[in-house]
Design an enzyme around this catalytic site. Structure first.
Site, short mmCIF file in Angstrom:
data_model
loop_
_atom_site.label_atom_id
_atom_site.label_comp_id
_atom_site.label_asym_id
_atom_site.label_seq_id
_atom_site.Cartn_x
_atom_site.Cartn_y
_atom_site.Cartn_z
N GLU A 29 0.85 -1.19 0.00
CA GLU A 29 0.00 0.00 0.00
C GLU A 29 0.88 1.24 0.00
O GLU A 29 1.78 1.37 0.83
CB GLU A 29 -0.90 -0.01 1.25
CG GLU A 29 -1.87 -1.18 1.26
CD GLU A 29 -2.36 -1.53 2.67
OE1 GLU A 29 -2.10 -0.76 3.61
OE2 GLU A 29 -3.00 -2.59 2.82
N LEU A 58 -6.18 -1.60 -0.70
CA LEU A 58 -5.94 -1.64 0.74
C LEU A 58 -6.47 -2.95 1.29
O LEU A 58 -7.65 -3.08 1.61
CB LEU A 58 -6.64 -0.44 1.39
CG LEU A 58 -5.99 0.11 2.65
CD1 LEU A 58 -6.52 1.50 2.93
CD2 LEU A 58 -6.22 -0.80 3.83
N GLU A 60 -4.54 -6.35 3.35
CA GLU A 60 -3.30 -7.06 3.66
C GLU A 60 -3.37 -8.53 3.27
O GLU A 60 -2.39 -9.10 2.79
CB GLU A 60 -2.96 -6.91 5.15
CG GLU A 60 -2.47 -5.52 5.53
CD GLU A 60 -3.57 -4.46 5.59
OE1 GLU A 60 -4.76 -4.85 5.67
OE2 GLU A 60 -3.26 -3.26 5.56
N GLN A 82 2.22 -2.07 5.88
CA GLN A 82 2.53 -0.67 6.20
C GLN A 82 3.01 -0.48 7.65
O GLN A 82 3.95 0.26 7.90
CB GLN A 82 1.31 0.18 5.93
CG GLN A 82 1.63 1.63 5.69
CD GLN A 82 0.51 2.30 4.93
OE1 GLN A 82 -0.63 2.37 5.39
NE2 GLN A 82 0.82 2.79 3.74
N PHE A 83 2.34 -1.15 8.57
CA PHE A 83 2.73 -1.10 9.98
C PHE A 83 2.53 -2.49 10.58
O PHE A 83 1.64 -3.24 10.15
CB PHE A 83 1.87 -0.10 10.76
CG PHE A 83 2.33 1.33 10.65
CD1 PHE A 83 3.30 1.84 11.51
CD2 PHE A 83 1.80 2.15 9.68
CE1 PHE A 83 3.72 3.15 11.40
CE2 PHE A 83 2.22 3.47 9.56
CZ PHE A 83 3.18 3.98 10.42
N ASP A 84 3.33 -2.77 11.61
CA ASP A 84 3.24 -4.04 12.32
C ASP A 84 1.81 -4.42 12.72
O ASP A 84 1.38 -5.55 12.56
CB ASP A 84 4.13 -4.01 13.57
CG ASP A 84 4.18 -2.63 14.21
OD1 ASP A 84 3.16 -1.91 14.17
OD2 ASP A 84 5.25 -2.25 14.74
N GLY A 85 1.05 -3.43 13.22
CA GLY A 85 -0.29 -3.73 13.71
C GLY A 85 -1.29 -4.02 12.60
O GLY A 85 -2.42 -4.41 12.87
N PHE A 86 -0.86 -3.86 11.35
CA PHE A 86 -1.77 -4.13 10.22
C PHE A 86 -1.50 -5.49 9.58
O PHE A 86 -2.10 -5.83 8.57
CB PHE A 86 -1.63 -3.05 9.14
CG PHE A 86 -1.86 -1.64 9.62
CD1 PHE A 86 -2.55 -1.38 10.81
CD2 PHE A 86 -1.40 -0.55 8.89
CE1 PHE A 86 -2.75 -0.09 11.25
CE2 PHE A 86 -1.60 0.74 9.33
CZ PHE A 86 -2.27 0.99 10.52
N PRO A 89 -4.59 -8.94 9.58
CA PRO A 89 -5.53 -9.42 8.55
C PRO A 89 -4.88 -10.37 7.54
O PRO A 89 -5.56 -11.11 6.85
CB PRO A 89 -6.00 -8.13 7.85
CG PRO A 89 -5.76 -7.05 8.86
CD PRO A 89 -4.55 -7.48 9.64
N HIS A 129 0.34 1.01 15.82
CA HIS A 129 1.49 1.41 15.00
C HIS A 129 2.81 1.06 15.68
O HIS A 129 3.87 1.46 15.23
CB HIS A 129 1.44 2.91 14.70
CG HIS A 129 0.35 3.29 13.75
ND1 HIS A 129 -0.98 3.14 14.07
CD2 HIS A 129 0.38 3.78 12.50
CE1 HIS A 129 -1.72 3.55 13.03
NE2 HIS A 129 -0.92 3.94 12.07
#
Lengths: 323, 404
Positions: A29, A58, A60, A82-86, A89, A129
């Protein structure tokens, strides 16, 4: 000697992979025209085109799931989350599909896929994040999980990850993105090897990713207090280079393991168990862990104290040496 | 109010080209020349697919298989879709596409290994361009999309021919081996991808992501949904309030609703959608409206959640008997033909039975060898530990044998 930031070193490594191997392509993304939210892919879309540096929808699971299909077709996709917490999914595709394809296919189908994840705390982010998901992946057979602490390692390790015929979770310590170092300093190690970054004789301090620098700082301060601390950068969390850790502990007799991720069931627990299984009689003190607590990452105003830092590491060194 | 025509159809009525009575009809929504279908051959495929299924259920009942997901009732959907494919096309099945596997030329015995527990895969997907079964619902739709992205890159529609080095994981290369389909000489030779899914999979986020990826990149992929109306015990009404095909519109891909018990409609719809895919027209979602006449798997008890009246209603729409009636009524096949197929099915079942029992037991080292490209030092240690344990077991049993 070339001096550059860790983020730019990964960029250089990706650029090299894209130039030398036409089957490499990047998926993620905002990685194209924007160059990624951390600018790690800056300029790559301009140079290699939007078909090699793909701005995805968008989703994952879609990024990793399509990478699985591309790998079947002979490509070597490098996904950016994009970030660890994403990444969660995408965990179904990572654990149930990507990690198991070689095994399910009886070795017939390779999954040369890299999943890059900016990870860890220390940059004052808002929730989701700042996360340290490494143990989830390291617990999954079929995945390699690695993390870099220096620009030099970042450059060589991303290249090795892309060349690997196994799926690699490539954790980028985001608080180290802007630290500078030499690209061609230390001689390259194999992707799965740990590196002894400082030698010492009194105690072994094992760290990786974002905590290698604080660990080195702790060792420097300890030396001023007359204590000789050996620091090992694990680099690879799966597979684990237990040989390097064990050889060190057999010499020093003491071990402290540190990571940002929460303590219970973490990487530190695995290393601790290994050392007591294989080096029990060499131990002069119980193995100690300096880790994040078993809570979610806190609001960023609490983060500085919550994250393991130099002081907590030195405290553990003291406790170990007091035995 | 008198009806103006019995043929007036709601736009959601499934397209039908062969009625349950075996009468060939037309539908303006899907023009199709039935001479382009070899109905006797389709009949044979369906009979053999059903026989494969019946035999596998019997093997499960005898303890030879741990589980079997039955295709009973879905033969027309699977055979119709599969016979629209060219060898170069890639198929991503769920875990129930035994009829498709048959049409792809896969040895049916290799389907059984997964359910017997001798393997997790059982075949090389590259041999017949039929991927491994996927048990996690909807996951394969994204693999299909990624594979279609690879085709687009390979065939130069986006990037030029920048095909990568051989990683050992590329599949049978298409254009060379498989010339233009004689049925349609204007068709390009580019391969397309056919992804199978069920009605339950449409509730998975990943399936919805797959639709978004496929439509925004106009990828050569066809999603073939066998709406058999039951996701284990959950009826379709739990998944959605609109027909499957209608859900396509929101993603921007065409949705075609066909009678899934009509092999001609399934063939025609899939052939048309594959043509669209090959010619750059992007993806299509086909809904084959059908019925799973058995339970979800041999471990399931359908009598706990559905009515026998419904099952009887669908038995009357059987996909095989309507083709048989058509062949008889039109004189396209005589009793000898049907007897021949029956005899073939019997031989086929007997062979399947013996080959199932002969499937080789896996070596205990198998999982260790294929977890990573190279066995890690830790796995080498664990394999040695496991082998030592197995040896000690054998020694103990030898010992107790001596005592006895």
């Amino acid at each position: 000697m070339t001096t550059t930031t860790l983020a730019k070193a990964i960029n250089d490594g990706l650029r090299h992979a894209l130039s030398t191997d036409p089957s490499v392509l990047l998926l993620g993304e905002d990685i194209g025209r924007l160059g990624g939210v951390f600018r790690v892919t800056d300029g790559l879309c301009a140079d290699f085109g939007p078909a090699r540096v793909v701005d995805t929808p968008l989703g994952e699971a879609g990024i990793v799931g399509t990478a699985v299909g591309l790998a079947m077709r002979g490509y070597r996709p490098v996904c950016e989350i994009q970030f660890d917490g994403f990444v969660y999914p995408a965990v179904n595709q990572i654990i149930s599909q990507l990690a198991k394809y070689r095994h399910r296919s009886g070795g017939r189908i390779a999954m040369p896929v890299v999943i890059r994840i900016p990870y860890g705390g220390g940059i004052g982010s808002i929730e989701h994040h700042s996360e340290s998901p490494e143990a989830y992946f390291a617990h999954t057979p079929g995945l390699k999980v690695v993390t870099c602490a220096t620009p030099g390692d970042a450059f060589t390790m991303i290249g090795q990850a892309v060349s690997s015929d196994d799926p690699v979770i490539f954790l980028e310590p985001k608080r180290r993105y802007w630290t500078k170092g030499e690209l061609n300093g230390a001689p390259p190690l194999d992707l799965h090897r740990a590196r002894t970054v400082r030698t010492g004789s009194d105690l072994t301090l094992v760290a990786y990713g974002p905590l290698v620098a604080p660990a080195l700082e702790a060792a420097r301060i300890a030396e001023e207090e007359g204590r000789s601390v050996e620091v090992i950068d694990l680099r690879s969390l799966a597979p684990l280079d237990t040989d390097t850790v064990m050889a060190s502990v057999l010499r020093t007799g003491r071990l402290v393991v540190t990571h940002e991720a929460s303590r219970t069931h973490g990487i530190g627990a695995e290393i601790t168990a290994r050392v007591q299984e294989e080096a029990f009689y060499a131990l002069e003190a119980p193995v100690l862990r300096v880790t994040g607590y078993d809570t979610p990452y806190p609001p960023s105003r609490l983060e500085e104290d919550w994250l393991p830092g130099v002081d907590r590491m030195l405290d553990a060194v003291d406790r170990s040496l007091a035995h | 109010m008198p009806r103006t025509s019995a043929k007036t159809k709601d736009r959601h009525d499934p397209i039908q080209l062969l009625t349950p009575q075996g009468e060939a009809v037309t539908d303006a929504r899907l023009p199709f020349d039935p001479s382009g279908a070899d109905l006797p051959a389709l009949y044979r495929d369906m009979v053999l697919a059903r026989r494969l299924d019946t035999e596998a259920i019997a093997l499960q009942r005898q303890g030879e298989l741990g589980l079997w997901p039955s295709l009973f009732g879905q033969e027309a959907a699977q055979i119709g879709a599969a016979r629209a494919l060219r060898p170069a096309d890639m198929v991503f099945p769920t875990y129930r596409e035994h009829g498709v596997a048959w049409c792809r030329g896969l040895d049916p015995a290799s389907l059984l290994g997964l359910f017997r527990g001798t393997t997790l895969g059982g075949w090389d997907p590259r041999d017949v361009n039929f991927n491994l079964y996927t048990l996690v619902i909807g996951a394969q739709t994204l693999h299909a999309v990624g594979y279609a992205m690879g085709i687009v890159r390979d065939t130069g529609r986006i990037t030029g021919t920048d095909r990568g080095r051989d990683t050992g994981s590329d599949f049978a290369d298409p254009a060379v081996e498989h010339p233009v389909d004689p049925a349609d000489p204007t068709d390009p030779t580019d391969p397309a991808v056919l992804a199978f899914l069920g009605d339950g999979a449409l509730s998975e986020g990943e399936t919805n992501e797959a639709f978004i990826w496929a439509t925004t990149q106009s990828l050569p992929v066809v999603f073939f949904c066998q709406n058999n109306q039951w996701a284990i015990s959950a009826p379709y009404s739990v998944q959605s309030t609109v027909p499957v095909a209608q859900r396509a519109a929101g993603f921007g891909l065409p949705g075609i609703r066909v009678d899934g018990n009509d092999v001609l409609a399934c063939l025609a719809a899939t052939r048309s959608a594959l043509h669209t895919a090959r010619t750059g027209g992007g993806p299509t979602l086909i809904e084959a409206f059908t019925y799973r006449r058995n339970a979800h798997t041999t471990a399931d008890d359908a009598s706990r959640y559905r009515e026998t009246a419904e099952e009887k209603e669908w038995a009357a729409k059987d996909p095989i008997s309507r083709v048989r009636d058509h062949l008889v009524n039109t004189g396209a096949a005589d009793p000898a033909y049907f007897a021949g197929i029956e005899a073939e099915a019997q031989t086929f079942a007997e062979g399947l039975r013996s080959r199932c029992r002969a499937l080789p037991e896996p070596d205990p080292a198998l999982p260790f060898e294929h977890t990573y490209a190279e066995m890690t030092p830790e796995l080498r240690r664990q394999l040695a530990e496991h082998r030592a344990y197995l040896t000690s077991l054998r020694e103990m049993s030898d010992l107790s044998g001596e005592r006895a």
